[in-house]
Design an enzyme around this catalytic site. Sequence first.
Site, mmCIF file in Angstrom:
data_model
loop_
_atom_site.group_PDB
_atom_site.id
_atom_site.type_symbol
_atom_site.label_atom_id
_atom_site.label_comp_id
_atom_site.label_asym_id
_atom_site.label_seq_id
_atom_site.Cartn_x
_atom_site.Cartn_y
_atom_site.Cartn_z
ATOM 1 N N GLN A 215 27.467 20.107 13.649
ATOM 2 C CA GLN A 215 27.054 20.138 14.893
ATOM 3 C C GLN A 215 25.910 19.988 15.094
ATOM 4 O O GLN A 215 25.445 19.341 16.153
ATOM 5 C CB GLN A 215 27.777 21.580 15.482
ATOM 6 C CG GLN A 215 27.523 22.902 14.843
ATOM 7 C CD GLN A 215 27.468 24.021 15.899
ATOM 8 O OE1 GLN A 215 27.882 23.738 17.037
ATOM 9 N NE2 GLN A 215 27.223 25.102 15.562
ATOM 10 N N ILE A 216 24.933 20.465 14.274
ATOM 11 C CA ILE A 216 23.322 20.111 14.597
ATOM 12 C C ILE A 216 23.110 18.588 14.172
ATOM 13 O O ILE A 216 22.555 18.052 15.157
ATOM 14 C CB ILE A 216 22.489 20.843 13.600
ATOM 15 C CG1 ILE A 216 22.563 22.266 14.081
ATOM 16 C CG2 ILE A 216 20.803 20.654 13.880
ATOM 17 C CD1 ILE A 216 21.601 23.452 13.210
ATOM 18 N N ARG B 21 27.608 31.250 5.247
ATOM 19 C CA ARG B 21 28.022 32.733 4.717
ATOM 20 C C ARG B 21 29.564 32.945 5.125
ATOM 21 O O ARG B 21 29.724 32.696 6.462
ATOM 22 C CB ARG B 21 27.203 33.920 4.969
ATOM 23 C CG ARG B 21 27.820 35.325 4.221
ATOM 24 C CD ARG B 21 27.227 36.655 4.699
ATOM 25 N NE ARG B 21 25.683 36.420 4.671
ATOM 26 C CZ ARG B 21 25.162 37.153 3.692
ATOM 27 N NH1 ARG B 21 26.066 37.963 2.986
ATOM 28 N NH2 ARG B 21 23.819 37.355 3.754
ATOM 29 N N ASP C 67 12.676 29.803 17.135
ATOM 30 C CA ASP C 67 12.416 31.057 17.370
ATOM 31 C C ASP C 67 11.304 31.045 18.343
ATOM 32 O O ASP C 67 11.247 31.863 19.254
ATOM 33 C CB ASP C 67 12.105 31.882 16.185
ATOM 34 C CG ASP C 67 13.374 31.541 15.147
ATOM 35 O OD1 ASP C 67 14.321 32.045 15.324
ATOM 36 O OD2 ASP C 67 12.835 31.290 13.970
ATOM 37 N N VAL D 290 16.279 23.422 7.740
ATOM 38 C CA VAL D 290 16.928 23.939 8.940
ATOM 39 C C VAL D 290 18.156 24.869 8.323
ATOM 40 O O VAL D 290 18.252 25.815 8.901
ATOM 41 C CB VAL D 290 17.464 22.887 9.997
ATOM 42 C CG1 VAL D 290 18.223 23.616 10.921
ATOM 43 C CG2 VAL D 290 16.331 22.174 10.603
ATOM 44 N N HIS E 58 12.849 33.363 9.103
ATOM 45 C CA HIS E 58 14.126 32.897 10.124
ATOM 46 C C HIS E 58 15.172 33.951 9.846
ATOM 47 O O HIS E 58 15.965 33.540 9.290
ATOM 48 C CB HIS E 58 14.257 31.494 10.091
ATOM 49 C CG HIS E 58 15.408 31.231 10.950
ATOM 50 N ND1 HIS E 58 15.173 31.240 12.372
ATOM 51 C CD2 HIS E 58 16.715 30.849 10.863
ATOM 52 C CE1 HIS E 58 16.478 31.097 12.660
ATOM 53 N NE2 HIS E 58 17.278 30.859 12.152
ATOM 54 N N GLN F 64 18.582 18.570 -4.147
ATOM 55 C CA GLN F 64 18.099 17.651 -3.030
ATOM 56 C C GLN F 64 16.758 17.668 -3.242
ATOM 57 O O GLN F 64 16.170 16.527 -2.958
ATOM 58 C CB GLN F 64 18.607 18.252 -1.553
ATOM 59 C CG GLN F 64 20.040 17.821 -1.380
ATOM 60 C CD GLN F 64 20.337 18.454 0.080
ATOM 61 O OE1 GLN F 64 19.451 18.951 0.804
ATOM 62 N NE2 GLN F 64 21.613 17.970 0.288
ATOM 63 N N GLY G 123 24.073 16.995 6.331
ATOM 64 C CA GLY G 123 24.842 17.575 7.184
ATOM 65 C C GLY G 123 25.047 17.032 8.370
ATOM 66 O O GLY G 123 25.261 17.625 9.307
HETATM 67 N N1 LIG Z 1 16.537 27.409 11.127
HETATM 68 C C1 LIG Z 1 17.244 27.541 12.250
HETATM 69 O O1 LIG Z 1 16.632 27.831 13.332
HETATM 70 C C2 LIG Z 1 18.597 27.416 12.481
HETATM 71 C C3 LIG Z 1 19.370 26.961 11.392
HETATM 72 N N2 LIG Z 1 20.730 26.690 11.256
HETATM 73 C C4 LIG Z 1 21.518 26.644 10.251
HETATM 74 O O2 LIG Z 1 21.629 25.142 10.008
HETATM 75 C C5 LIG Z 1 22.797 24.919 9.253
HETATM 76 C C6 LIG Z 1 23.467 23.754 9.779
HETATM 77 O O3 LIG Z 1 24.278 24.151 11.132
HETATM 78 P P1 LIG Z 1 25.543 23.551 11.772
HETATM 79 O O4 LIG Z 1 25.195 21.868 11.693
HETATM 80 O O5 LIG Z 1 25.926 24.248 12.766
HETATM 81 O O6 LIG Z 1 26.443 23.592 10.587
HETATM 82 P P2 LIG Z 1 27.943 22.781 10.477
HETATM 83 O O7 LIG Z 1 28.897 23.613 9.639
HETATM 84 O O8 LIG Z 1 28.533 22.391 11.715
HETATM 85 O O9 LIG Z 1 27.366 21.553 9.575
HETATM 86 C C7 LIG Z 1 27.012 21.662 8.407
HETATM 87 C C8 LIG Z 1 27.470 20.300 7.735
HETATM 88 O O10 LIG Z 1 26.714 20.218 6.389
HETATM 89 C C9 LIG Z 1 27.570 19.484 5.576
HETATM 90 N N3 LIG Z 1 27.137 19.873 4.072
HETATM 91 C C10 LIG Z 1 27.506 21.043 3.494
HETATM 92 N N4 LIG Z 1 27.105 20.956 2.316
HETATM 93 C C11 LIG Z 1 26.434 19.800 2.210
HETATM 94 C C12 LIG Z 1 25.541 19.044 1.162
HETATM 95 N N5 LIG Z 1 25.468 19.591 -0.215
HETATM 96 N N6 LIG Z 1 25.034 17.848 1.521
HETATM 97 C C13 LIG Z 1 25.062 17.252 2.468
HETATM 98 N N7 LIG Z 1 25.766 17.825 3.689
HETATM 99 C C14 LIG Z 1 26.327 18.955 3.410
HETATM 100 C C15 LIG Z 1 28.867 20.051 5.953
HETATM 101 O O11 LIG Z 1 29.848 19.091 5.290
HETATM 102 C C16 LIG Z 1 28.711 19.996 7.501
HETATM 103 O O12 LIG Z 1 29.238 18.594 7.737
HETATM 104 C C17 LIG Z 1 23.459 26.166 9.223
HETATM 105 O O13 LIG Z 1 22.995 26.775 7.786
HETATM 106 C C18 LIG Z 1 22.747 27.230 9.963
HETATM 107 O O14 LIG Z 1 22.844 28.290 10.063
HETATM 108 C C19 LIG Z 1 21.467 26.957 12.702
HETATM 109 C C20 LIG Z 1 20.583 27.175 13.812
HETATM 110 C C21 LIG Z 1 19.396 27.405 13.868
HETATM 111 O O1 LIG Z 2 22.637 32.258 12.381
HETATM 112 C C1 LIG Z 2 22.590 31.131 12.341
HETATM 113 O O2 LIG Z 2 23.648 30.330 11.671
HETATM 114 C C2 LIG Z 2 22.015 30.438 13.460
HETATM 115 C C3 LIG Z 2 20.640 30.643 13.436
HETATM 116 O O3 LIG Z 2 19.942 30.575 12.539
HETATM 117 C C4 LIG Z 2 20.012 30.570 14.774
HETATM 118 O O4 LIG Z 2 20.643 30.684 15.972
HETATM 119 O O5 LIG Z 2 18.892 31.159 14.836
#
Ligand SMILES: NC(=O)C1=CN([C@@H]2O[C@H](COP(=O)(O)OP(=O)(O)OC[C@H]3O[C@@H](n4cnc5c(N)ncnc54)[C@H](O)[C@@H]3O)[C@@H](O)[C@H]2O)C=CC1
Ligand SMILES: O=C([O-])CC(=O)C(=O)O
Length: 325
Positions: A13-14, A90, A157, A127, A185, A110, A9
């Site tokens: 944004q991450i 989602r 968290d 993540v 999480h 993966q 990914g």
């Molecule tokens: N565990 C935690 O504390 C947190 C988890 N997250 C999660 O992290 C994830 C990513 O967040 P963002 O970067 O904001 O999302 P985003 O939508 O900006 O980026 C996700 C990227 O993953 C790519 N992607 C989708 N399927 C893929 C695959 N099979 N192989 C490789 N890349 C693939 C997409 O093309 C996209 O560029 C989300 O699931 C979000 O919910 C976000 C914040 C905190």
């Molecule tokens: O809900 C989300 O996609 C972002 C997330 O996990 C968080 O900020 O803890």
Amino acid sequence: MTVKVTVTGAAGQIGYALLFRIASGQLLGAETPVSLSLLEITPALKAAEGTAMELDDCAFPLLQGIEITDDPNVAFDGTNVALLVGARPRTAGMERGDLLSANGGIFGPQGRAINDHAADDVRVLVVGNPANTNALIARSHAPDVPADRFTAMTRLDHNRALSQLAAKLQVPVTEIRKLSIWGNHSPTMYPDLYHAEVGGKIAAEQVDGEWLRDTFIPTVAKRGAAIIEARGASSAASAANAAIDHVHTWVHGTPSGDWTSAAVVSDGSYGVPEGLISSFPVTSTGGHWEIVQGLAIDAFSRERIDLSVRELLDERDAVQALGLI
Ligand SMILES: NC(=O)C1=CN([C@@H]2O[C@H](COP(=O)(O)OP(=O)(O)OC[C@H]3O[C@@H](n4cnc5c(N)ncnc54)[C@H](O)[C@@H]3O)[C@@H](O)[C@H]2O)C=CC1
Ligand SMILES: O=C([O-])CC(=O)C(=O)O
């Protein structure tokens, strides 16, 4: 020796908040050269190339190379650190089963690619949400990789809880020790102040019970949603920061007299069923996580831990029923 770090990914944004910090040395230290592998889906490869151009433009002394691919077998070939960020979010009208299936289609292959191609010392941090269950899926496809190499992120968290508590008690975050996040999480997570110490005294005894129950716990648990509401997009820089913290602690260890939080494969500690990937208070020594043992869990904490673990069991049952693990 150069350490290969794979980020999935990478064009998201991450990814954008994470890659520059890895390349600058904040993940593994200022002495460790890194090469980056950026895994994306095919339509996002061009955007990943753009990020790679910017990485080039930073002329990071530690950055030895950048690879961009849509093939997990390439991305994880010889990888030492795998940051699984890309996931299927989602979307409106999507049922929970659809979400789990879509993510199974990502994290299963993966996990298999990590199993077949990663370096012997590979460490995996998931993540992408639902992070604990995505990690469970990846791990179940990697039978040759030791189970303790698969983790999911609850460090965000943990950091949120540190910050909320520090603000309440008007102390620097560095005064706080032994805070723990338990469970999933998700909004059921349990941030535990009954073992946390501030100035050497138990944190729960320094705040009133009502604040702990009705403000602190829900604020930490629902912070992700509050960020989305405020920013119009989910946490990115803070999530990247937590991923850096998680791997840095894993590799470099926890300071003595303290611990942190990570979702690791349960060995049955604290009644969390063996094999579930659940958050615990953990220390890291010699590159290995260990669940902190021997903590007394009162009835209030027990109820909350059990609730979150029940949710993890439901997620596990759902992915099992879908044949994803
Ligand atoms: N565990 C935690 O504390 C947190 C988890 N997250 C999660 O992290 C994830 C990513 O967040 P963002 O970067 O904001 O999302 P985003 O939508 O900006 O980026 C996700 C990227 O993953 C790519 N992607 C989708 N399927 C893929 C695959 N099979 N192989 C490789 N890349 C693939 C997409 O093309 C996209 O560029 C989300 O699931 C979000 O919910 C976000 C914040 C905190
Ligand atoms: O809900 C989300 O996609 C972002 C997330 O996990 C968080 O900020 O803890």
